[in-house]
Design a protein around this motif. Structure first.
Motif, PDB file in Angstrom:
ATOM      1  N   LEU A   1      -1.383  15.815 -11.667  1.00 12.35           N
ATOM      2  CA  LEU A   1      -2.671  16.289 -12.181  1.00 12.35           C
ATOM      3  C   LEU A   1      -3.056  17.624 -11.556  1.00 12.35           C
ATOM      4  N   HIS A   2      -2.768  17.776 -10.269  1.00 16.81           N
ATOM      5  CA  HIS A   2      -3.046  19.041  -9.600  1.00 16.81           C
ATOM      6  C   HIS A   2      -2.297  20.178 -10.312  1.00 16.81           C
TER       7      HIS A   2
ATOM      8  N   VAL B   1       2.012   1.785  -3.580  1.00 19.59           N
ATOM      9  CA  VAL B   1       0.918   2.257  -4.433  1.00 19.59           C
ATOM     10  C   VAL B   1       0.549   3.699  -4.070  1.00 19.59           C
ATOM     11  N   ASP B   2       0.522   3.988  -2.781  1.00 21.47           N
ATOM     12  CA  ASP B   2       0.173   5.350  -2.368  1.00 21.47           C
ATOM     13  C   ASP B   2       1.212   6.364  -2.837  1.00 21.47           C
TER      14      ASP B   2
ATOM     15  N   GLN C   1       1.047  11.022  -8.844  1.00 25.51           N
ATOM     16  CA  GLN C   1       0.081  11.257  -9.913  1.00 25.51           C
ATOM     17  C   GLN C   1      -0.881  12.394  -9.509  1.00 25.51           C
ATOM     18  N   ALA C   2      -1.276  12.419  -8.257  1.00 28.08           N
ATOM     19  CA  ALA C   2      -2.168  13.480  -7.775  1.00 28.08           C
ATOM     20  C   ALA C   2      -1.497  14.839  -7.926  1.00 28.08           C
TER      21      ALA C   2
ATOM     22  N   ASP D   1       0.813  -1.212   0.000  1.00 26.12           N
ATOM     23  CA  ASP D   1       0.000   0.000   0.000  1.00 26.12           C
ATOM     24  C   ASP D   1       0.849   1.265   0.000  1.00 26.12           C
ATOM     25  N   ARG D   2       1.979   1.219   0.696  1.00 26.78           N
ATOM     26  CA  ARG D   2       2.826   2.417   0.726  1.00 26.78           C
ATOM     27  C   ARG D   2       3.418   2.688  -0.656  1.00 26.78           C
TER      28      ARG D   2
ATOM     29  N   TRP E   1       2.860   6.130  -5.641  1.00 33.24           N
ATOM     30  CA  TRP E   1       2.558   6.363  -7.059  1.00 33.24           C
ATOM     31  C   TRP E   1       1.309   7.243  -7.194  1.00 33.24           C
ATOM     32  N   ILE E   2       0.298   6.932  -6.420  1.00 30.32           N
ATOM     33  CA  ILE E   2      -0.934   7.727  -6.498  1.00 30.32           C
ATOM     34  C   ILE E   2      -0.661   9.183  -6.090  1.00 30.32           C
TER      35      ILE E   2
END
Lengths: 276, 363, 276, 363
Positions: free
Chosen positions: B286-287, B275-276, B282-283, B272-273, B278-279
């Protein structure tokens, strides 16, 4: 049940503290090399961590003696020992003499390559196995003693960083007041205290039971509590804490290295779950 | 809403990617004398392709690239593993101030040499007693014939150990705190300047103390109006906290490396760490795309500063937890990441700004 | 590239906001049942969340229309639909008519048992499959639309709780000052804002690409950001927020339910990793 | 150091375990009228075995059990799945105050009926404008013939919807804030008392508002000295925050249930949270054993209050993340856990206390 240190143990901790604070290093002169009881070892290693003493102390004082038992190590007095338990402890900290565990067999070992730790004060080496020193050694218990003393050291490191940071927060002023007056700083430090305060009984509890589950739980909790202490210490110190000139760095880097030494938090969590 | 790149941006992206693929090489640490000069050479090479400051006007060495193209450049730059920018403080902190508050003469004189790394700039904001509380600074600039004499001490001056010039705020008037400050440029090799390099956790002098003893600054090195320095500095401070200094490309590249590392060292408990991370990257990417149409205000830049600095720590700590204490290729980035929540205004100060200026909570 | 809402979209959001704030519920009167573009659906569902509207809206407005395509659902105007995608969406929210997806086949379904959600305003049912309605339906896209609109709803819920809490912190006084003046409260709310602000572009980005990786990333980020908003909202409100009399509870409970609806954060993280 | 149980504690443990195994039964929620009476019966049953207040003197219905035995009792109690204690506020908040500050007459009159749940007590601390800032409370007690007349409003009064009596602080003197307060007991069914139950998130009235309009309290229901109420209340406030109200047995039992749940619903990405819950409960258990020799000070109890309340949330949220929104057997505990960081002094206030009183940071 009596789950507190004896007055002899608290006195011994105080003597160690003064000794190390005075910059002395010859722990054998205090009889530390004769300590074998796990609770007493925790007392010793909490102070070792409290002063960020570097070198293969876990190995020389706790692990190798447990592996050798009554058998004399054959090393000169004052010589340091180190040992690897692949795959969980793949490397050894630099020392005068090396060993390597394969199952329950203890080998002499020779260093082959130097490796860089995240903590430059920890010099690591890869080992190549040499002649057999002993068979049927208590490898599992010796490993657990390594994990336990590493946990105690992390606890001491965390405590030292909390002390350093509390002092800094009381004296450093910004915006016309000590930064320790800001609630954000107060809550940071309160969190550090809570983490350490609740990790501590796990370490002593593990020393009493010496079962793998409890030893692993102690390592998990101290790794997280001490690393939280390090991160917050750096944050509260600001740029000064990020310099090699300030003593915080020594504590922080050693904490980061010990966090994953003697088995990662993830491996120890797996061991706890298996035992439940 | 549309996330596609136009044809000219795609062409530009292809050019940049191809050039980097053949030119990127590992350099020594920029915090050593030799490494600093290697970095200067690398930046000159970038400049010779007009890739050192792509968003600047062509007259100053840029390509008049759009902000989107600049973001695309940054993504390619970091994805290629290209080295950190020794000119970063000048390009991302001083240059926006000169574009906004400088004179034509200053821009013409200062920007081209900055773009070519002929002059490398250090920042000189903090003082020993003025860290988070920058407005309590004490260094002075006293009027003299044809200019100003600087006195005092600056610290945590990034790059100052080896850079050529520096910019900072000095007291020129009687006001207190934010008043009576002036934004000045000075030469780090001028008479009266003493630079004491400070070793960081990694042992290398990434920053320095700068002692100033009657250092002469000519009038043409005052940026903006005398006494208006706080406003001049703060109007572009968002650049340090927000968009420009830490472009998303840096974090998308690091997060991708972390995903690769995880594939080689899988540990489901750390999934999860990874993946988070990467997310999170990406956030932030996009921001930033969203901010192209409406640039971030200063307080909005505080939001991204807290976010990217904590993301960077999380990425690197996850890598270390996967690798253990022997973490080749990650240690330097990890140490650098730890400074993120501190510099450019601590995250505690940023959270105050967010709460008071974006949410309107009482001071 | 133009990664911002059009003025038509922001106007539509404002109209929806006023409509729902006025307590109206007949969204079809605004033409919401004709919205099919994913970005427009996100605009709608952010407002649905912003007002904690309950009921099978994700299913009726986004998922079932995507499954039925041009085919008329055959339900009376204003009737609600619901659908399960076992095993990821094992239950359906109570509605007038039920469907069940098995692979790419769409079944009618009948409710068998009622189930209790952590949010009492969400009435859940188990379904038993009935006759086949259609084969080769775009099940994957319909599922992703469910995940996407659920993410948008979480974003709106989070925003609403941040607004409620900010207002409370400005007006509630303790120790002689508004609690919003305490740095701990400031930092709590700043963290909520940061979480929501950075989750938001992921939702719109996913609406633009409509690929599973991006949709899952949006769900992960909004689940965490909205739940953080809920926890901090409760903490800052204190006991008043813990009462059924205060509106916060409705938002908090719906957030907790939607956090694991349409696939748990863990399942969505797995889907992101697979796609990288 | 030694973690072993002595023979008499082992015997006691075996007795308790065996009795609970045959007597524990599920009860309705204590926040309904019917459930409240079911709980009262259960507590009477406990009392008939002298198991309702094991650490109290035998004269009041206890067994003179040691603190260790009390902890062992609590572990067995929670591990058996026995119901929550409707008498909790009386036993864990009021009784310690009576032991420390009450008169012999008060103890003899109040404690036995409390032990038998013949009288169930509610707390009445908070007021609408006095939550975290308890010292700003405004309800008054005015001297009258033979006693006091209470006026004002209390709120968040746990159990008050169905309980018999209540205890709280009232202004009796001219002082401000902590001064001039008196600790008083009153009857929830006395003339002048209006109880308005308040529904909690679960829809049930776990607490209530209490309106007081000239409610008579006789002199013998003043606890401690008139005007000394703050000290009287605070000297045992650590009991709420620390050891007694939330004994480790509650968390070790919940953590064990979580481990079982994980075995049935394994998700490797949540493994660490499950293990950390178990470790946290174990840490609190051992910490409490350590406190047997040297009871915790008030500020030290703040440390455990923050810890157990956050642990409880973590345990229940992990269960919900494993199960999804249909979480039978966990929902009530989860909702209750969310109140932990709020009641008995918010965790924000506790952290201030820790920083100021244990670390000595300036106020």
């Amino acid at each position: 049940m009596m789950f507190t240190l004896s007055s002899e143990q608290t006195d011994f901790a105080a003597v160690l503290h003064d000794f190390l604070r005075a910059g002395k290093t010859d722990l054998a002169s205090l009889g530390v090399d004769e300590v074998t009881d796990p609770v007493d070892l925790v007392v010793v290693f909490e102070e070792v961590g409290h002063h960020a003493v570097a070198g293969p102390l876990i190995e020389s004082l706790a692990v190798v003696p447990a592996l050798m038992g009554g058998v004399a190590a054959g090393a000169a007095a004052g010589a340091t020992h180190s040992v690897a338990f692949p795959p969980l402890v793949p490397h050894a900290v630099e020392a005068d003499r090396y060993f390597l565990i394969d199952g329950d067999t203890l080998h002499e070992a020779t260093p082959t390559a130097e490796l860089e730790s995240v903590d430059p004060s920890r010099r690591l080496v890869d080992l190549s196995p040499g002649p057999i020193v002993a068979t049927d050694v208590p490898a599992a218990r010796a490993f657990d003693l390594g994990v336990l003393t590493c946990s105690a050291q992390l606890l001491g490191l965390g405590r030292a960083m909390l002390e350093l940071t509390t002092t800094h927060a009381k004296t450093r002023a910004q915006f016309g007041k000590p930064i320790g007056q800001f609630q954000a700083v107060k809550h940071h430090l309160a969190n550090v205290l809570i983490g350490l305060e609740l990790a501590r009984p796990l370490v002593f509890g593990a020393a009493v039971t010496m079962n793998s589950r409890d030893v692993s739980a102690a390592k998990v909790a101290t790794s997280d509590a001490a690393w939280q202490a390090a991160r917050i210490a750096l944050q509260v110190h600001g740029a000064i804490g990020y310099t090699a000139e300030h003593e915080l760095g020594r504590f922080l880097l050693q904490t980061r290295a010990l966090r994953t030494a003697w088995g990662s938090p993830s491996m120890h969590r797996a061991r706890v779950l298996e035992a439940l | 809403m549309d996330l596609s790149l136009d044809a000219s941006t795609l062409t530009f992206q292809a050019e940049v990617r191809s050039w980097l693929a053949t030119h990127v090489r590992p350099l020594s640490s920029m915090d050593t004398a030799a490494g600093f000069e290697e970095h200067r050479s690398w930046e000159r090479q970038l400049a010779s392709e007009r890739l050192s400051v792509v968003s600047w006007p062509a007259a100053f060495g840029g390509r008049d690239a759009s902000l989107l193209q600049w973001l695309v450049f940054e993504e390619e730059y970091h994805a290629s593993g290209a080295p950190g920018r020794v000119s970063q403080n000048g390009i991302f902190l001083l240059a926006p101030t000169l574009f906004a508050h400088g004179t034509d003469e200053q821009r013409a004189r200062i920007l081209p040499s900055m773009a070519r790394a002929d002059v490398v700039w250090a920042q000189a904001w903090s003082e020993p007693e003025a860290g988070s509380d920058l407005a309590s600074l004490r260094s002075t600039a006293v009027r003299c014939d044809g200019g100003w004499l600087l006195r005092g001490q600056k610290t945590w001056s990034s790059r100052a150990a080896f850079a050529d010039r520096a910019f900072g705020l000095f007291r020129t008037g009687p006001g207190e705190r934010h008043r009576g400050l002036t934004y000045l440029l000075f030469d780090l090799r001028a008479p009266g300047v003493t630079v004491r390099p400070i070793a960081q956790l990694d042992g290398e002098p990434g920053f320095a103390e700068v002692f100033l003893d009657d250092v002469f600054v000519p009038d043409h090195d005052v940026v903006g109006e005398v006494g208006d320095g706080w406003r001049v500095a703060m109007s572009t401070a968002g650049n340090e906290r927000g968009l420009t200094l830490r472009s998303p490309g840096r974090f998308t590249a690091a997060a991708s490396r972390l995903v690769e590392l995880y594939r080689k060292n899988p540990d489901p408990a750390l999934r999860d760490r990874v993946v988070d991370a990467w997310i999170g990257a990406q956030a932030y990417r996009l921001h930033t795309f969203g901010a192209l149409a409406a640039p971030l205000s200063g307080p909005a830049a505080s939001v991204t500063k807290v976010f990217w600095s904590e993301l960077d720590v999380a990425i690197h700590e996850t890598a270390l937890d996967l690798l253990g204490e022997v973490a080749p290729g990650w240690r330097d980035g990890w140490l650098f990441s730890l400074s993120g929540p501190i510099y450019a205004g601590t995250n505690e100060i940023q959270r105050n700004v967010i709460a008071e200026r974006l949410l309107g909570l009482p001071r």
